[in-house]
Motif scaffolding. Structure first.
Motif, PDB file in Angstrom:
ATOM      1  N   ASN A  40     -46.200 -40.993 -20.213  1.00  0.00           N
ATOM      2  CA  ASN A  40     -45.506 -39.740 -19.891  1.00  0.00           C
ATOM      3  C   ASN A  40     -44.222 -39.570 -20.698  1.00  0.00           C
ATOM      4  O   ASN A  40     -43.924 -38.491 -21.204  1.00  0.00           O
ATOM      5  CB  ASN A  40     -45.172 -39.686 -18.393  1.00  0.00           C
ATOM      6  CG  ASN A  40     -46.429 -39.728 -17.556  1.00  0.00           C
ATOM      7  OD1 ASN A  40     -47.432 -39.112 -17.901  1.00  0.00           O
ATOM      8  ND2 ASN A  40     -46.400 -40.464 -16.449  1.00  0.00           N
ATOM      9  N   THR A  41     -43.462 -40.648 -20.828  1.00  0.00           N
ATOM     10  CA  THR A  41     -42.205 -40.507 -21.576  1.00  0.00           C
ATOM     11  C   THR A  41     -42.487 -40.425 -23.085  1.00  0.00           C
ATOM     12  O   THR A  41     -41.711 -39.837 -23.822  1.00  0.00           O
ATOM     13  CB  THR A  41     -41.202 -41.643 -21.249  1.00  0.00           C
ATOM     14  OG1 THR A  41     -41.755 -42.900 -21.653  1.00  0.00           O
ATOM     15  CG2 THR A  41     -40.886 -41.689 -19.772  1.00  0.00           C
ATOM     16  N   LYS A  71     -45.287 -53.422 -14.767  1.00  0.00           N
ATOM     17  CA  LYS A  71     -44.271 -54.490 -14.652  1.00  0.00           C
ATOM     18  C   LYS A  71     -44.984 -55.818 -14.420  1.00  0.00           C
ATOM     19  O   LYS A  71     -44.896 -56.417 -13.349  1.00  0.00           O
ATOM     20  CB  LYS A  71     -43.304 -54.176 -13.507  1.00  0.00           C
ATOM     21  CG  LYS A  71     -42.072 -53.398 -13.964  1.00  0.00           C
ATOM     22  CD  LYS A  71     -41.145 -53.015 -12.850  1.00  0.00           C
ATOM     23  CE  LYS A  71     -40.557 -54.139 -12.055  1.00  0.00           C
ATOM     24  NZ  LYS A  71     -39.518 -53.656 -11.126  1.00  0.00           N
ATOM     25  N   GLY A  99     -38.541 -44.632 -17.103  1.00  0.00           N
ATOM     26  CA  GLY A  99     -37.996 -44.822 -15.770  1.00  0.00           C
ATOM     27  C   GLY A  99     -37.670 -46.291 -15.521  1.00  0.00           C
ATOM     28  O   GLY A  99     -37.595 -47.094 -16.468  1.00  0.00           O
ATOM     29  N   VAL A 101     -39.399 -48.628 -14.358  1.00  0.00           N
ATOM     30  CA  VAL A 101     -40.445 -49.579 -14.755  1.00  0.00           C
ATOM     31  C   VAL A 101     -40.221 -50.005 -16.206  1.00  0.00           C
ATOM     32  O   VAL A 101     -40.216 -51.194 -16.534  1.00  0.00           O
ATOM     33  CB  VAL A 101     -41.846 -48.934 -14.566  1.00  0.00           C
ATOM     34  CG1 VAL A 101     -42.910 -49.709 -15.330  1.00  0.00           C
ATOM     35  CG2 VAL A 101     -42.192 -48.847 -13.080  1.00  0.00           C
ATOM     36  N   ASP A 104     -36.929 -52.129 -16.522  1.00  0.00           N
ATOM     37  CA  ASP A 104     -37.081 -53.500 -15.998  1.00  0.00           C
ATOM     38  C   ASP A 104     -37.969 -54.348 -16.907  1.00  0.00           C
ATOM     39  O   ASP A 104     -37.645 -55.490 -17.238  1.00  0.00           O
ATOM     40  CB  ASP A 104     -37.703 -53.463 -14.592  1.00  0.00           C
ATOM     41  CG  ASP A 104     -36.667 -53.220 -13.502  1.00  0.00           C
ATOM     42  OD1 ASP A 104     -35.502 -52.939 -13.835  1.00  0.00           O
ATOM     43  OD2 ASP A 104     -37.018 -53.323 -12.309  1.00  0.00           O
ATOM     44  N   THR A 124     -35.037 -42.080 -18.210  1.00  0.00           N
ATOM     45  CA  THR A 124     -35.595 -40.725 -18.187  1.00  0.00           C
ATOM     46  C   THR A 124     -35.910 -40.229 -16.777  1.00  0.00           C
ATOM     47  O   THR A 124     -36.194 -39.054 -16.599  1.00  0.00           O
ATOM     48  CB  THR A 124     -36.885 -40.661 -19.029  1.00  0.00           C
ATOM     49  OG1 THR A 124     -37.836 -41.574 -18.449  1.00  0.00           O
ATOM     50  CG2 THR A 124     -36.640 -41.037 -20.481  1.00  0.00           C
ATOM     51  N   LEU A 127     -34.109 -41.978 -10.848  1.00  0.00           N
ATOM     52  CA  LEU A 127     -33.855 -43.316 -10.312  1.00  0.00           C
ATOM     53  C   LEU A 127     -33.293 -44.253 -11.380  1.00  0.00           C
ATOM     54  O   LEU A 127     -32.360 -45.014 -11.141  1.00  0.00           O
ATOM     55  CB  LEU A 127     -35.136 -43.902  -9.715  1.00  0.00           C
ATOM     56  CG  LEU A 127     -34.934 -45.241  -9.019  1.00  0.00           C
ATOM     57  CD1 LEU A 127     -35.650 -45.270  -7.681  1.00  0.00           C
ATOM     58  CD2 LEU A 127     -35.392 -46.393  -9.876  1.00  0.00           C
ATOM     59  N   SER A 167     -38.582 -32.593 -17.340  1.00  0.00           N
ATOM     60  CA  SER A 167     -40.036 -32.808 -17.264  1.00  0.00           C
ATOM     61  C   SER A 167     -40.416 -33.785 -16.149  1.00  0.00           C
ATOM     62  O   SER A 167     -41.600 -34.084 -15.963  1.00  0.00           O
ATOM     63  CB  SER A 167     -40.551 -33.335 -18.612  1.00  0.00           C
ATOM     64  OG  SER A 167     -39.806 -34.479 -18.992  1.00  0.00           O
ATOM     65  N   PRO A 169     -41.571 -35.070 -12.720  1.00  0.00           N
ATOM     66  CA  PRO A 169     -42.215 -34.432 -11.565  1.00  0.00           C
ATOM     67  C   PRO A 169     -41.309 -34.464 -10.327  1.00  0.00           C
ATOM     68  O   PRO A 169     -40.568 -35.430 -10.112  1.00  0.00           O
ATOM     69  CB  PRO A 169     -43.469 -35.294 -11.335  1.00  0.00           C
ATOM     70  CG  PRO A 169     -43.720 -35.972 -12.641  1.00  0.00           C
ATOM     71  CD  PRO A 169     -42.372 -36.171 -13.272  1.00  0.00           C
TER      72      PRO A 169
HETATM   73  N1  LIG Z   1     -33.151 -53.135 -12.227  1.00  0.00           N
HETATM   74  C1  LIG Z   1     -32.656 -52.492 -11.208  1.00  0.00           C
HETATM   75  O1  LIG Z   1     -31.472 -52.620 -10.872  1.00  0.00           O
HETATM   76  C2  LIG Z   1     -33.519 -51.548 -10.446  1.00  0.00           C
HETATM   77  C3  LIG Z   1     -32.967 -50.733  -9.444  1.00  0.00           C
HETATM   78  C4  LIG Z   1     -33.799 -49.842  -8.776  1.00  0.00           C
HETATM   79  C5  LIG Z   1     -35.151 -49.777  -9.093  1.00  0.00           C
HETATM   80  N2  LIG Z   1     -35.650 -50.593 -10.064  1.00  0.00           N
HETATM   81  C6  LIG Z   1     -37.079 -50.539 -10.424  1.00  0.00           C
HETATM   82  O2  LIG Z   1     -37.369 -49.218 -10.912  1.00  0.00           O
HETATM   83  C7  LIG Z   1     -38.761 -48.989 -10.760  1.00  0.00           C
HETATM   84  C8  LIG Z   1     -38.961 -47.568 -10.295  1.00  0.00           C
HETATM   85  O3  LIG Z   1     -38.391 -46.687 -11.236  1.00  0.00           O
HETATM   86  P1  LIG Z   1     -38.876 -45.161 -11.349  1.00  0.00           P
HETATM   87  O4  LIG Z   1     -38.880 -44.565 -10.011  1.00  0.00           O
HETATM   88  O5  LIG Z   1     -38.106 -44.556 -12.432  1.00  0.00           O
HETATM   89  O6  LIG Z   1     -40.424 -45.331 -11.727  1.00  0.00           O
HETATM   90  P2  LIG Z   1     -41.220 -45.132 -13.089  1.00  0.00           P
HETATM   91  O7  LIG Z   1     -40.572 -45.802 -14.214  1.00  0.00           O
HETATM   92  O8  LIG Z   1     -42.623 -45.507 -12.767  1.00  0.00           O
HETATM   93  O9  LIG Z   1     -41.116 -43.550 -13.334  1.00  0.00           O
HETATM   94  C9  LIG Z   1     -41.681 -42.681 -12.387  1.00  0.00           C
HETATM   95  C10 LIG Z   1     -42.734 -41.772 -13.012  1.00  0.00           C
HETATM   96  O10 LIG Z   1     -42.067 -40.730 -13.705  1.00  0.00           O
HETATM   97  C11 LIG Z   1     -42.546 -40.674 -15.046  1.00  0.00           C
HETATM   98  N3  LIG Z   1     -41.403 -40.213 -15.837  1.00  0.00           N
HETATM   99  C12 LIG Z   1     -40.218 -40.840 -16.000  1.00  0.00           C
HETATM  100  N4  LIG Z   1     -39.367 -40.064 -16.665  1.00  0.00           N
HETATM  101  C13 LIG Z   1     -40.029 -38.926 -16.951  1.00  0.00           C
HETATM  102  C14 LIG Z   1     -39.683 -37.717 -17.589  1.00  0.00           C
HETATM  103  N5  LIG Z   1     -38.440 -37.504 -18.052  1.00  0.00           N
HETATM  104  N6  LIG Z   1     -40.629 -36.757 -17.728  1.00  0.00           N
HETATM  105  C15 LIG Z   1     -41.877 -36.936 -17.216  1.00  0.00           C
HETATM  106  N7  LIG Z   1     -42.250 -38.032 -16.567  1.00  0.00           N
HETATM  107  C16 LIG Z   1     -41.347 -39.016 -16.437  1.00  0.00           C
HETATM  108  C17 LIG Z   1     -43.049 -42.050 -15.362  1.00  0.00           C
HETATM  109  O11 LIG Z   1     -43.995 -42.008 -16.393  1.00  0.00           O
HETATM  110  C18 LIG Z   1     -43.653 -42.436 -14.015  1.00  0.00           C
HETATM  111  O12 LIG Z   1     -44.938 -41.870 -13.902  1.00  0.00           O
HETATM  112  C19 LIG Z   1     -39.278 -50.021  -9.779  1.00  0.00           C
HETATM  113  O13 LIG Z   1     -40.079 -50.953 -10.459  1.00  0.00           O
HETATM  114  C20 LIG Z   1     -38.020 -50.704  -9.259  1.00  0.00           C
HETATM  115  O14 LIG Z   1     -38.224 -52.057  -8.932  1.00  0.00           O
HETATM  116  C21 LIG Z   1     -34.870 -51.454 -10.743  1.00  0.00           C
END
Ligand SMILES: NC(=O)c1ccc[n+]([C@@H]2O[C@H](COP(=O)([O-])OP(=O)(O)OC[C@H]3O[C@@H](n4cnc5c(N)ncnc54)[C@H](O)[C@@H]3O)[C@@H](O)[C@H]2O)c1
Length: 352
Positions: A40-41, A71, A99, A101, A104, A124, A127, A167, A169
């Motif tokens: 996606n990104t 991951k 994101g 994932v 990390d 991106t 979160l 972009s 969701p």
């Molecule tokens: N290291 C840390 O301190 C820390 C803190 C909190 C969470 N996390 C980790 O973060 C992960 C969750 O992160 P997340 O919620 O970002 O999930 P993710 O990375 O899976 O992203 C969520 C979804 O959004 C899509 N996406 C991301 N950016 C986009 C964009 N700009 N346009 C279109 N689609 C996009 C991705 O492809 C995915 O399908 C978990 O594994 C969690 O353990 C780490």
């Protein structure tokens, strides 16, 4: 653009973030660039990144599948293989475009490749911008255990360009909001009030969250004390996440954490740390702002077990991070299984 100094690296946020990244690449000579993205990104963000940073036209792109399943050790091995095949050396840079994932997984893979190469985060998702890209935790899941293998390893810099959110969701945007609200509830009453009464544009939510999280990280970079407050809502949230995992009601992490924050706020009330009025404010707001996962009485025993409690040993105790008023949190608070049960019953009653 705003620059926030973290533990040895800058976090640059705002519309000018990609320009700042381009300048960073000019100032720091690297032997080669690698960009990690998911599908996606790759589609939505990579073209924007490359057009803002011409130096990255020559970068090798490493694509992983989207979602938590990336991951894993297998995907880390794929990254190491690609780095090796393309002669990545100690002077190479890995750019994590995605994101939480991607940050990390990429952070972990870079932190151990040839004993560590430089990496930067270009988050991106909301979160990742507001939470995951800050604090130096990297990791992958192993044998079903989330973040089981990982390192504390700081990026060289973080570049937060809120334009990428266009972009993202909606469900994933909401998912990120959960962690923003958690930071507000645990650290800053004014920020919480601003979130619930005024709403806020994404950039301002991100900046405030990053500043608050960064303050905590600087006090406790290795998560040995105060940083535990960031686990508020997570003990019972994780139990709910595991409970619904693999079913048609599977939850995103943030959705489970919102429910966890309501339940754990109820425990705070039982322990006379929080007023009923504050609990009501929190649960009323979350119920209006999120579609909360429901909970039936029949599921309580299973959830109690998942929360680390054996129903037969009601005297067993668990430690949690609990808010003692809105904007303040205590960590390592002892909680009994009876208190957990009551909080689950309270949460289930919201759906009757
Ligand atoms: N290291 C840390 O301190 C820390 C803190 C909190 C969470 N996390 C980790 O973060 C992960 C969750 O992160 P997340 O919620 O970002 O999930 P993710 O990375 O899976 O992203 C969520 C979804 O959004 C899509 N996406 C991301 N950016 C986009 C964009 N700009 N346009 C279109 N689609 C996009 C991705 O492809 C995915 O399908 C978990 O594994 C969690 O353990 C780490």
């Amino acid at each position: 653009m705003t620059t926030i100094q973290s533990d040895g690296y800058p976090i640059m946020a705002g519309d000018g973030a990609l320009k700042a990244l381009s300048a960073f690449l000019k100032e720091h000579p690297y032997s080669s660039y690698f960009i990690l993205c998911d599908e996606n990104t790759l589609q939505a963000c990579l073209p924007i990144l490359i057009s803002a940073c011409p130096a990255l036209r020559q970068a090798d792109i490493i694509e992983v599948e989207s979602g938590e399943s990336a991951k894993s050790l297998d995907f880390s091995a794929n990254i190491w293989e690609t780095l090796l095949e393309n002669q990545a050396d100690k002077q190479s840079l890995l750019i994590n475009l995605g994101g939480g994932v991607v940050s990390d997984l990429g952070g972990f893979s870079a932190s151990v490749y040839k004993r560590g190469i430089d990496f930067i985060h270009v988050p991106t998702s909301l979160l990742a911008m507001a939470d995951a890209s800050v604090g130096g935790k990297t990791g992958i899941d192993f044998l079903g255990i989330k973040n089981c293998i990982g390192t504390f390893s700081s990026p060289r810099a973080v570049f937060i360009y809120p334009g990428f959110l266009m972009s993202l969701p909606e469900r994933h945007f909401q998912n990120g909001l959960a962690e923003v609200y958690k930071i507000a509830l645990t650290c800053d009453k004014k920020f919480w009030e601003q979130c619930i009464h005024e709403g806020s544009d994404a950039e301002s939510l991100i900046l405030q969250s990053v500043k608050l999280k960064n303050k905590i990280v600087l006090r406790d970079p290795f998560d040995q004390g105060i940083r535990n407050v960031l686990n508020f809502g997570h003990t019972l949230g994780h139990a709910l996440e595991s409970f619904y995992g693999g079913t048609e009601k599977e939850l995103l992490h943030g959705e489970a954490v919102v429910a966890g924050m309501i339940m754990e706020s109820h425990i705070s009330v039982q322990k006379k740390m929080l007023s009923r009025k504050e609990l009501s404010e929190i649960s009323t707001y979350f119920r209006s702002a999120f579609t909360l996962p429901s909970l039936e009485e029949a599921s309580l025993e299973a959830l109690l077990r998942l929360a680390g409690n054996d129903k037969k040993t009601s005297r067993s105790r668990l430690r949690m991070s609990l808010i003692d008023r809105i904007g303040s949190c205590k960590h390592q608070v002892e909680v009994s299984s009876t208190q957990i049960r009551k909080s689950l019953e309270y949460y289930a009653s919201l759906f009757q």
